[in-house]
Design a protein around this motif. Structure first.
Motif, short mmCIF file in Angstrom:
data_model
loop_
_atom_site.label_atom_id
_atom_site.label_comp_id
_atom_site.label_asym_id
_atom_site.label_seq_id
_atom_site.Cartn_x
_atom_site.Cartn_y
_atom_site.Cartn_z
N THR A 129 2.25 -3.50 5.56
CA THR A 129 2.30 -3.89 6.96
C THR A 129 1.09 -3.42 7.76
O THR A 129 0.94 -3.79 8.92
N ALA A 130 0.23 -2.59 7.15
CA ALA A 130 -0.98 -2.13 7.85
C ALA A 130 -1.97 -1.57 6.83
O ALA A 130 -1.58 -1.00 5.81
N LEU A 131 -3.27 -1.74 7.13
CA LEU A 131 -4.35 -1.15 6.33
C LEU A 131 -5.39 -0.58 7.28
O LEU A 131 -5.69 -1.19 8.31
N CYS A 132 -5.96 0.58 6.91
CA CYS A 132 -6.97 1.18 7.78
C CYS A 132 -7.84 2.13 6.97
O CYS A 132 -7.33 3.02 6.28
N TRP A 133 -9.17 1.94 7.04
CA TRP A 133 -10.11 2.86 6.38
C TRP A 133 -10.33 4.09 7.25
O TRP A 133 -10.36 3.99 8.48
N ASN A 134 -10.50 5.23 6.60
CA ASN A 134 -10.86 6.46 7.30
C ASN A 134 -12.32 6.35 7.72
O ASN A 134 -13.19 6.02 6.91
N TYR A 137 -14.24 9.82 6.03
CA TYR A 137 -14.30 9.81 4.58
C TYR A 137 -14.18 8.36 4.12
O TYR A 137 -13.08 7.80 4.07
N LYS A 138 -15.31 7.75 3.78
CA LYS A 138 -15.38 6.30 3.60
C LYS A 138 -14.67 5.78 2.35
O LYS A 138 -14.55 4.58 2.15
N ASP A 139 -14.21 6.71 1.49
CA ASP A 139 -13.51 6.28 0.27
C ASP A 139 -11.99 6.33 0.44
O ASP A 139 -11.25 5.99 -0.49
N ILE A 140 -11.51 6.75 1.60
CA ILE A 140 -10.07 6.92 1.82
C ILE A 140 -9.55 5.86 2.77
O ILE A 140 -10.17 5.56 3.80
N PHE A 141 -8.40 5.28 2.43
CA PHE A 141 -7.76 4.33 3.35
C PHE A 141 -6.25 4.60 3.41
O PHE A 141 -5.66 5.15 2.47
N ALA A 142 -5.67 4.21 4.53
CA ALA A 142 -4.23 4.38 4.74
C ALA A 142 -3.53 3.03 4.58
O ALA A 142 -4.07 1.99 4.93
N VAL A 143 -2.32 3.09 4.03
CA VAL A 143 -1.50 1.89 3.83
C VAL A 143 -0.15 2.12 4.50
O VAL A 143 0.53 3.11 4.22
N GLY A 144 0.23 1.21 5.41
CA GLY A 144 1.56 1.24 5.99
C GLY A 144 2.46 0.29 5.20
O GLY A 144 2.05 -0.83 4.88
N LEU A 145 3.67 0.74 4.86
CA LEU A 145 4.59 -0.08 4.08
C LEU A 145 5.94 -0.17 4.77
O LEU A 145 6.44 0.82 5.30
N GLY A 146 6.51 -1.36 4.77
CA GLY A 146 7.81 -1.57 5.40
C GLY A 146 8.31 -2.97 5.08
O GLY A 146 8.08 -3.48 3.99
N SER A 147 8.97 -3.57 6.05
CA SER A 147 9.50 -4.92 5.84
C SER A 147 9.26 -5.77 7.08
O SER A 147 9.40 -5.30 8.21
N TYR A 148 8.89 -7.04 6.85
CA TYR A 148 8.76 -7.99 7.95
C TYR A 148 10.07 -8.73 8.19
O TYR A 148 10.18 -9.52 9.13
N ASP A 149 11.06 -8.49 7.33
CA ASP A 149 12.38 -9.10 7.50
C ASP A 149 13.26 -8.11 8.26
O ASP A 149 13.76 -7.15 7.67
#
Length: 453
Positions: A129-134, A137-149
Motif C-alpha cells: 500500500t506504500a513505498l518510500c526510499w530513505n 541511506y539510499k539502499d534502504i526503502f520502506a514498504v507499507g502492507l495492508g488491504s485495499y478491500d
C-alpha cells in the motif's frame, strides 16, 4: 638498501565452528529475554544479603552477556549480508555493471531488468500500500502492507528492506502490536482522529519550536496537519474537501455539504504551503481540476519544473498538468487501471506508471510525446495487480509493489535514462536549469503549436 627481519611469537590460534542464521539469533534473543524476565520476578521479593550479592553478580553477568549478544548480532548481520551477496552475486553484478547493449540498436525503446525480489512470509496475502526510499541511506526503502478491500480488514505492517539483503527485512513493525521499541503517538476521537481510512502521510519542515510536523489525507475529506508535542499529537484541519453543490439531508432537516474522498496529495518542491490533493490544493482552493472520471490514485509535483504535476486514475489514464491551466497538457490511456505514477529524480520529462494488468510503463516526453518507450509485464502470475512504484534517488532502479505483498526491483536500461550526447570539445550543460528548460520547451509547443523554436 638493506633488509631487516625480526621474529615474533605467533598469536594463539583455535578452531571454531558454528551456525549463524536467523533462527539461531532469534533463539538467543528469546533465551536472553526469558532470563531478564526471571530476574525481574526475583527482584520483586524482598532480597536477603546473600540474594543481593547473587543479584549483583548476575547483573554483571547479564550485562556482559547482553553486550556479547549485541556484538554477535552485529557480526551476524554482516555475515548474513555477505552470504546473501555471494548467493545472489549475479544480481549484484547486474545491478552495478550490466547495461542492455541492444538499446544502441533501438533509439526510442528501453527495457527493465529484474533484480532482487523482496518477500516476507508474514506479509503473505497483504497488498503493498506504500513505498518510500530513505533519503539518507539510499539502499534502504520502506514498504507499507495492508488491504485495499475495506470489507476484509486485518493486520498490516511496515517493513524496512536493504538492497544489501533481499531475503529478510532489516526491521518489521506489525501495526497491531502491544510492544513498540519507540514512542508511539496516537490520535483519538477527541484529538482529531480520521473517521475513514488514511491514504497518505507526508513529513514537512519542523515548526519554529523544532516540533516535528506531518500531514495526512483521508477518505473522510480532511487534510490534517499533525504536530508532535511532547507525548501527544496536536491536530489542525487544513482543508475539508467538499463536493461543490452536493449536500446530504439529515433527519432534523439540516443540509450538510457532502465531503469529497481524499486519496493522495503532494507538497510543492519550493513553496511549502502549496500542495496538490486528489480534490484540490493549497490552504484555499486556488483551482479545482475536473481531472478524471474515477478515483484519483496519485498526484505528484515534477521534481524540476515548478508548474508541472502529474495525476493517475482507475479510469486508465495518466495526465500531466500545468497548474495554471485547467486542462491537461498530456493525456495517456494505459488500457488498465493506473495504481501509481512517479517522476524520475534525474530528468524532468521521464516518469513511470504501474497498472492493474501487471505492467510497468516508462515515458520520456522528450523522446516520445505519444506513447511509452517501455511497456513491460513484470509479474509472473496473471491477475496480479501492481500497486506502487518508486524511483531510487541515486541508482538507476525502481521498486514496484503488487497486491500479493511482493516488491520487485528493476534496473532501467540506458535508453530509459538518456542524457544529452556530448559534442567534441563541448561540455553538455547539466543541472536543474537544463531540466526546467527541457520541460518548458515541451509546454511552450503545446501552448503555441505554431512555435517551433
Amino acid at each position: 638498501m638493506g633488509h631487516r627481519e625480526c621474529q615474533t611469537e605467533p598469536p594463539p590460534r583455535s578452531n571454531f565452528s558454528a551456525t549463524a542464521n536467523q533462527w539461531e539469533i532469534y533463539d538467543a534473543y528469546v533465551q536472553e529475554l526469558q532470563k531478564q524476565e526471571k530476574s525481574k520476578e526475583k527482584q520483586k521479593a524482598p532480597p536477603s544479603k546473600k540474594e543481593e550479592d547473587r543479584a549483583k553478580k548476575k547483573a554483571v553477568l547479564a550485562e556482559t552477556l547482553s553486550d556479547d549478544i549485541t556484538k554477535v548480532a552485529k557480526v551476524a548481520k554482516i555475515i548474513e549480508r555477505m552470504v546473501n551477496q555471494n548467493t545472489f552475486d549475479d544480481i549484484a553484478q547486474d545491478f552495478k555493471y550490466f547495461e542492455d547493449a541492444s538499446d544502441e540498436f533501438r533509439e526510442q525503446e528501453g527495457t527493465l531488468l529484474p533484480l532482487w525480489k523482496f518477500q516476507y512470509d508474514k506479509a503473505k496475502r497483504l497488498a503493498v500500500t506504500a513505498l518510500c526510499w530513505n533519503q539518507k541511506y539510499k539502499d534502504i526503502f520502506a514498504v507499507g502492507l495492508g488491504s485495499y478491500d475495506f470489507t476484509k480488514q486485518g493486520h498490516g505492517m511496515v517493513l524496512l528492506y536493504s538492497l544489501k539483503n533481499s531475503t529478510f527485512p532489516e526491521h518489521a513493525f506489525p501495526t497491531l502490536s502491544g510492544e513498540h521499541p519507540n514512542p508511539v503517538y496516537k490520535s483519538t476521537a477527541k484529538s482529531g482522529k480520521h473517521t475513514d481510512p488514511v491514504w497518505q502521510v507526508k513529513w514537512q519542515k519542523d515548526d519554529m519550536d523544532n516540533n516535528h510536523i506531518f500531514f495526512s489525507v483521508s477518505s473522510d475529506g480532511r487534510v490534517v496537519s499533525w504536530t508532535l508535542v511532547k507525548n501527544e499529537l496536536v491536530f489542525t484541519d487544513v482543508i475539508k474537501l467538499s463536493i461543490e453543490g452536493a449536500v446530504t439531508e439529515e433527519p432534523e432537516g439540516l443540509r450538510l455539504p457532502t465531503m469529497a474522498c481524499g486519496t493522495s496529495f503532494d507538497f510543492h518542491k519550493q513553496i511549502d504551503y502549496l500542495f496538490l490533493c486528489s480534490k484540490a490544493y493549497s490552504s484555499q482552493f486556488l483551482e479545482t481540476y475536473s481531472a478524471h472520471n474515477m478515483a484519483v490514485d496519485c498526484v505528484r509535483w515534477n521534481h524540476f519544473h515548478p508548474k508541472v504535476f502529474i495525476s493517475c486514475s482507475s479510469d486508465w489514464t495518466v495526465k500531466i498538468w500545468d497548474h495554471t491551466i485547467s486542462t491537461p497538457m498530456f493525456t495517456f490511456d494505459l488500457n488498465s487501471a493506473v495504481g501509481d505514477v512517479a517522476w524520475s529524480p534525474y530528468s524532468s520529462t521521464v516518469f513511470a506508471a504501474v497498472t492493474a494488468d501487471g505492467k510497468v510503463h516508462v515515458f520520456d516526453l522528450s523522446v516520445n510525446k505519444y506513447e511509452a518507450i517501455c511497456q513491460q509485464p513484470v509479474v509472473a502470475k496473471k491477475k496480479t495487480k501492481l500497486t506502487h512504484i518508486e524511483f531510487n534517488p541515486v541508482h538507476p532502479i525502481v521498486v514496484v509493489g503488487d497486491d500479493r505483498g511482493y516488491v520487485i526491483s528493476l534496473k532501467l536500461s540506458p535508453n530509459l535514462r538518456k542524457k544529452p550526447k556530448e559534442k567534441k570539445g563541448q561540455e553538455v550543460p547539466k543541472g536543474p536549469e537544463v531540466e526546467i528548460a527541457k520541460m518548458e520547451k515541451l509546454l511552450s509547443l503545446l501552448r503555441d503549436p505554431g512555435n517551433t523554436s
